[in-house]
Scaffold this motif. Structure first.
Motif, PDB file in Angstrom:
ATOM      1  N   ALA A 173     -13.436   6.140   2.530  1.00 55.14           N
ATOM      2  CA  ALA A 173     -12.584   6.368   2.541  1.00 55.14           C
ATOM      3  C   ALA A 173     -12.150   8.150   2.121  1.00 55.14           C
ATOM      4  O   ALA A 173     -13.313   9.056   1.848  1.00 55.14           O
ATOM      5  CB  ALA A 173     -11.020   6.209   1.174  1.00 55.14           C
TER       6      ALA A 173
ATOM      7  N   PRO B 296     -10.420  11.826   2.887  1.00 58.63           N
ATOM      8  CA  PRO B 296      -9.239  11.866   2.169  1.00 58.63           C
ATOM      9  C   PRO B 296      -8.395  12.773   3.529  1.00 58.63           C
ATOM     10  O   PRO B 296      -8.183  12.432   4.401  1.00 58.63           O
ATOM     11  CB  PRO B 296      -9.632  13.799   1.687  1.00 58.63           C
TER      12      PRO B 296
ATOM     13  N   VAL C 132      -3.015   8.315   5.632  1.00 59.28           N
ATOM     14  CA  VAL C 132      -3.570   7.012   6.155  1.00 59.28           C
ATOM     15  C   VAL C 132      -2.114   6.347   6.897  1.00 59.28           C
ATOM     16  O   VAL C 132      -0.688   6.963   6.440  1.00 59.28           O
ATOM     17  CB  VAL C 132      -3.408   5.836   5.104  1.00 59.28           C
TER      18      VAL C 132
ATOM     19  N   ILE D  67       0.723  -1.415  -0.039  1.00 55.71           N
ATOM     20  CA  ILE D  67       0.128  -0.162  -0.488  1.00 55.71           C
ATOM     21  C   ILE D  67       0.878   1.044   0.397  1.00 55.71           C
ATOM     22  O   ILE D  67       0.590   2.219  -0.688  1.00 55.71           O
ATOM     23  CB  ILE D  67      -1.217   0.020   1.319  1.00 55.71           C
ATOM     24  N   GLY D  68       1.894   1.137   0.936  1.00 52.47           N
ATOM     25  CA  GLY D  68       3.089   2.150   0.929  1.00 52.47           C
ATOM     26  C   GLY D  68       2.379   3.305   1.313  1.00 52.47           C
ATOM     27  O   GLY D  68       1.073   3.319   2.056  1.00 52.47           O
ATOM     28  N   PRO D  69       3.052   4.038   1.586  1.00 57.46           N
ATOM     29  CA  PRO D  69       2.436   5.289   2.429  1.00 57.46           C
ATOM     30  C   PRO D  69       1.090   6.344   1.267  1.00 57.46           C
ATOM     31  O   PRO D  69       1.412   6.698  -0.053  1.00 57.46           O
ATOM     32  CB  PRO D  69       4.041   7.410   1.967  1.00 57.46           C
ATOM     33  N   ARG D  70       0.209   6.679   2.225  1.00 58.48           N
ATOM     34  CA  ARG D  70      -0.843   7.650   1.480  1.00 58.48           C
ATOM     35  C   ARG D  70      -1.116   8.441   2.804  1.00 58.48           C
ATOM     36  O   ARG D  70      -1.604   9.118   3.700  1.00 58.48           O
ATOM     37  CB  ARG D  70      -1.568   5.879   1.668  1.00 58.48           C
ATOM     38  N   PRO D  71      -1.770  10.146   1.589  1.00 57.79           N
ATOM     39  CA  PRO D  71      -2.251  10.989   2.846  1.00 57.79           C
ATOM     40  C   PRO D  71      -3.983  10.586   3.606  1.00 57.79           C
ATOM     41  O   PRO D  71      -4.442   9.641   3.069  1.00 57.79           O
ATOM     42  CB  PRO D  71      -2.551  11.916   1.874  1.00 57.79           C
TER      43      PRO D  71
ATOM     44  N   ALA E 224      -8.384   7.789   7.579  1.00 57.61           N
ATOM     45  CA  ALA E 224      -8.811   7.531   6.647  1.00 57.61           C
ATOM     46  C   ALA E 224     -10.233   6.222   5.962  1.00 57.61           C
ATOM     47  O   ALA E 224     -10.360   6.305   5.435  1.00 57.61           O
ATOM     48  CB  ALA E 224      -7.591   7.046   5.565  1.00 57.61           C
TER      49      ALA E 224
END
Length: 75
Positions: A73, A75, A33, A27-31, A58
């Protein structure tokens, strides 16, 4: 692996979303989360302990009376 995912779901508490460390890496970095490491746990059918992560932020999940899960989800 579907069996691993099912075992991880069984470990989650009410309103909690867990995933394996490998899934968090994909998944990696997400705004909005984040992931909190919970450490390795032994799950049935897997020889080695699996590093588990709690998903933070999120996600808003609702369960319908019939057991269906819906969510959004943020933002």
């Amino acid at each position: 692996d579907v069996n691993l995912a099912a075992r991880i779901v069984d470990l989650a508490g009410p309103g909690e979303v867990l995933c394996s460390e490998a899934t968090a890496d994909v998944i990696g970095p997400r705004p909005g989360v984040g992931f909190e490491p919970l450490g390795p746990v032994f799950v049935r059918g897997i020889a080695e302990p699996v590093p588990i992560m709690r998903v933070l932020g999120a996600l808003e999940v609702e369960c319908a009376p019939d057991g269906r899960v819906t969510g959004t989800a943020s933002p």
